[in-house]
Design a protein around this motif. Sequence first.
Motif, PDB file in Angstrom:
ATOM      1  N   VAL A  42      20.238  67.453   7.223  1.00 35.23           N
ATOM      2  CA  VAL A  42      20.205  66.128   7.525  1.00 35.23           C
ATOM      3  C   VAL A  42      19.197  65.320   6.724  1.00 35.23           C
ATOM      4  CG1 VAL A  42      19.309  64.235   9.260  1.00 35.23           C
ATOM      5  CG2 VAL A  42      20.907  66.234   9.914  1.00 35.23           C
ATOM      6  N   GLY A  43      19.400  64.475   6.069  1.00 32.20           N
ATOM      7  CA  GLY A  43      18.485  63.570   4.972  1.00 32.20           C
ATOM      8  C   GLY A  43      19.339  63.752   3.599  1.00 32.20           C
ATOM      9  N   ASN A  44      20.024  64.674   3.542  1.00 36.18           N
ATOM     10  CA  ASN A  44      20.916  64.810   2.206  1.00 36.18           C
ATOM     11  C   ASN A  44      21.867  63.632   2.334  1.00 36.18           C
ATOM     12  OD1 ASN A  44      19.957  67.010   1.494  1.00 36.18           O
ATOM     13  ND2 ASN A  44      21.230  68.477   2.309  1.00 36.18           N
ATOM     14  N   VAL A  45      22.142  63.018   1.142  1.00 35.78           N
ATOM     15  CA  VAL A  45      22.952  61.800   1.087  1.00 35.78           C
ATOM     16  C   VAL A  45      23.836  62.051  -0.027  1.00 35.78           C
ATOM     17  CG1 VAL A  45      23.038  59.463   0.696  1.00 35.78           C
ATOM     18  CG2 VAL A  45      21.236  60.103   1.880  1.00 35.78           C
ATOM     19  N   ALA A  46      25.266  61.675  -0.023  1.00 35.61           N
ATOM     20  CA  ALA A  46      26.114  61.537  -1.097  1.00 35.61           C
ATOM     21  C   ALA A  46      25.858  60.585  -2.268  1.00 35.61           C
ATOM     22  CB  ALA A  46      27.467  61.535  -0.729  1.00 35.61           C
ATOM     23  N   ASP A  47      25.997  60.933  -3.342  1.00 38.06           N
ATOM     24  CA  ASP A  47      25.809  59.994  -4.468  1.00 38.06           C
ATOM     25  C   ASP A  47      26.863  59.249  -4.715  1.00 38.06           C
ATOM     26  OD1 ASP A  47      23.024  61.038  -5.042  1.00 38.06           O
ATOM     27  OD2 ASP A  47      23.829  62.474  -6.342  1.00 38.06           O
ATOM     28  N   GLU A  48      28.115  59.475  -4.567  1.00 38.17           N
ATOM     29  CA  GLU A  48      29.370  58.833  -4.527  1.00 38.17           C
ATOM     30  C   GLU A  48      30.414  59.331  -3.484  1.00 38.17           C
ATOM     31  OE1 GLU A  48      31.303  59.223  -8.535  1.00 38.17           O
ATOM     32  OE2 GLU A  48      30.878  61.581  -8.521  1.00 38.17           O
ATOM     33  N   ASP A  49      31.415  58.646  -3.397  1.00 34.35           N
ATOM     34  CA  ASP A  49      32.658  59.135  -2.551  1.00 34.35           C
ATOM     35  C   ASP A  49      33.301  60.372  -3.204  1.00 34.35           C
ATOM     36  OD1 ASP A  49      32.164  57.257  -0.859  1.00 34.35           O
ATOM     37  OD2 ASP A  49      33.985  56.023  -1.585  1.00 34.35           O
ATOM     38  N   ALA A  50      33.582  61.437  -2.203  1.00 35.29           N
ATOM     39  CA  ALA A  50      34.428  62.457  -2.790  1.00 35.29           C
ATOM     40  C   ALA A  50      35.556  62.021  -3.474  1.00 35.29           C
ATOM     41  CB  ALA A  50      34.583  63.510  -1.698  1.00 35.29           C
ATOM     42  N   HIS A 102      31.720  66.502   6.497  1.00 36.98           N
ATOM     43  CA  HIS A 102      31.279  66.968   5.187  1.00 36.98           C
ATOM     44  C   HIS A 102      31.971  66.620   4.164  1.00 36.98           C
ATOM     45  CE1 HIS A 102      33.911  70.544   4.297  1.00 36.98           C
ATOM     46  NE2 HIS A 102      34.689  70.088   4.905  1.00 36.98           N
ATOM     47  N   VAL A 103      32.743  65.472   4.083  1.00 35.23           N
ATOM     48  CA  VAL A 103      33.727  65.001   2.838  1.00 35.23           C
ATOM     49  C   VAL A 103      32.664  63.683   2.589  1.00 35.23           C
ATOM     50  CG1 VAL A 103      35.741  63.793   2.118  1.00 35.23           C
ATOM     51  CG2 VAL A 103      35.894  65.552   3.699  1.00 35.23           C
ATOM     52  N   GLY A 104      31.843  63.861   1.416  1.00 35.09           N
ATOM     53  CA  GLY A 104      31.032  62.968   1.078  1.00 35.09           C
ATOM     54  C   GLY A 104      31.385  61.469   0.893  1.00 35.09           C
ATOM     55  N   MET A 105      30.393  60.853   1.478  1.00 38.71           N
ATOM     56  CA  MET A 105      30.837  59.339   1.522  1.00 38.71           C
ATOM     57  C   MET A 105      29.418  58.490   0.854  1.00 38.71           C
ATOM     58  SD  MET A 105      33.108  58.235   4.866  1.00 38.71           S
ATOM     59  CE  MET A 105      33.517  56.802   4.234  1.00 38.71           C
ATOM     60  N   LYS A 106      29.661  57.997  -0.032  1.00 40.07           N
ATOM     61  CA  LYS A 106      28.516  57.332  -0.872  1.00 40.07           C
ATOM     62  C   LYS A 106      27.722  56.648  -0.020  1.00 40.07           C
ATOM     63  CE  LYS A 106      27.215  54.261  -4.984  1.00 40.07           C
ATOM     64  NZ  LYS A 106      27.699  53.511  -5.814  1.00 40.07           N
ATOM     65  N   GLY A 107      26.384  56.807  -0.065  1.00 38.18           N
ATOM     66  CA  GLY A 107      25.195  56.500   0.620  1.00 38.18           C
ATOM     67  C   GLY A 107      24.967  57.029   1.930  1.00 38.18           C
ATOM     68  N   LEU A 108      25.848  57.719   2.477  1.00 36.97           N
ATOM     69  CA  LEU A 108      25.755  58.344   4.016  1.00 36.97           C
ATOM     70  C   LEU A 108      25.341  59.724   4.026  1.00 36.97           C
ATOM     71  CD1 LEU A 108      29.107  56.774   5.630  1.00 36.97           C
ATOM     72  CD2 LEU A 108      26.776  55.887   5.317  1.00 36.97           C
ATOM     73  N   ASP A 109      24.758  60.227   5.207  1.00 36.67           N
ATOM     74  CA  ASP A 109      24.269  61.298   5.426  1.00 36.67           C
ATOM     75  C   ASP A 109      25.452  62.392   5.212  1.00 36.67           C
ATOM     76  OD1 ASP A 109      21.545  62.551   6.363  1.00 36.67           O
ATOM     77  OD2 ASP A 109      22.843  63.462   7.553  1.00 36.67           O
TER      78      ASP A 109
END
Length: 580
Positions: free
Chosen positions: A158-166, A142-149
């Motif tokens: 599922v299907g939500n995608v991080a716009d940029e790295d946390a 759940h720590v956002g990584m750019k372009g990944l679910d």
Amino acid sequence: MAPASVTTASGATWQEVAADRQRHRDATLDQLCPPLPKLLTDDIPLNTTSIPGSLLTEEELGITGTAVEDLAAKIASGEWSSTTVVNAFLRRAAMAQKLVNCVTEILPERALKRAAELNAYLATHKKPMGPLHGVPISVKEHVGMKGLDLNAGFVGWVGNVADEDALILRCLWEAGAVFYVRTTQPQTLMHLETSNNLYGTTINPYNSTLTSGGSSGGEGALLGLRGSVLGIGTDIGGSIRSPAANNGVFGFKPTSLRLPVEGLAVTMAGAEHIRPTPGPLSTSVEGLRLFTKAILDRKPWLRDPTLVPLGWRDVDGEPESRGRKLRVAVVWDDGVVRPHPPVVRALADVVEKLRASEAVEVVEWKPWRHDLAWEIIAKLYFCDGGAEEAAAIDASGEPWRPLSKWIIRDNPHVRAHTIPSLWKAIQERDAYKAKYAELWNANATTADDNNTSEVDVILCPAGPGVAPKLETARYWGYTSQWNLLDYPAVVFPVGGDAISVEKDGDGQQAEGAQSHAYPEDYTPLSEADAYNWALWKEHGAAGYRDAPVSLQLVGRRYEDEKLLRALENLLDAAGLPRSC
């Protein structure tokens, strides 16, 4: 890597979404070259920790068995290339997944590209990019990584995608880190174990009938199998410390608002009544320090102004520089739940060694109303009555996991607050904090030189037992207590397991300690204690065979650096290693 296309938004059932996510994960494992050796599932023992040693190369075992600080030094010197190191950890992480189900995906393409860039940087500049140059770091999903679910354990997300790295990832990236694997977490992110309907249950590498802990249980299990030596967890009630304790590694929950949470996928985002915090899990104390300092040295508060503008403070020599011993207060139990005998015995053994040390002074700590602390924090976890969590679960039609139901639907303290009732609950929280500060201040003594000598740290259990049986982790008090107070806390292994700690008999007693075993006429302290006692009566030491034994050290708010330094002093005084 394309975003998930099989989602409930596209019309798929929750079962179809889960199957697709598992296929995706397995496909990333298949990218390894050469492929992993096949595991014969019928031959996998309860304790899986020895299996990598029989299947990986000597080089891979040497690299993945190296402490973070030594790993960083070898990469920075050029002795090991970043590519070689990353490949070794990719393979060991993939093997850990096959053994304990701790991974949502590995990232070989991204990681090896980054490793090549770091190799080139070192060759060109003749110096590392930063203190974590080439060090592989595992990342809780759940720590956002750019372009990944970015699903946080909810099928409907599922299907939500991080716009940029946390932001925390950006800081670590600038320090030279490599991100190579993402790890599992539970539905709701509010379990002290790790199970969700996307990937199933993450089990303990030391005993597959036990939990790896939660909510950073994927991280804990991965580190327990040395598929990682440094990883990112998050903690709002024990979610770093529980997995660290259950898997025999080090885990650090900093004071809130020191490390950034921007870019994490969570329900109830913006809630401030109980603040979560990210933090490291590591196979060494120095790994905890390297991780935390690397982030603070990048002044994250300049990019996230909600953070406290407090950089890393060097406290080497504390408290020796002030001419006194480290003063450690001991909590044998919290007055609500008595820990299982292996924990009591381990605590007694450590305290006995500290009492014999010339560097440590041991005093007793009498906990104040830890039952009230749970009532307050449980009242503040879900201020909408759990509505947002329920909506996230129900959106896909996925079933509620047992511990999700227990913490939200069966929790008598959960309520949908009005603004006045929330204000009142926050007043109760702050009054409790003030009372505990008063208690800490009362544990100060005046030395002959008229200098005040106060308690530096509190030594206590990390949980009501060693790693619990699956779906039984229902007591949070030994960790959530310190979230309510917002005190930094660190978990460390003390060696032994539920069997070996018991081998000399239950009846021996260190000075100041309770008897290790439950007396035959034991009367439970509370309903929660009766539940915990029943688990021991049902399973006994043999039921928790090979589970690591860990303890917890707690410091005052914003004394994070002092706490980590105190842990080093304590480990040295007790003859315990700084790495595992």
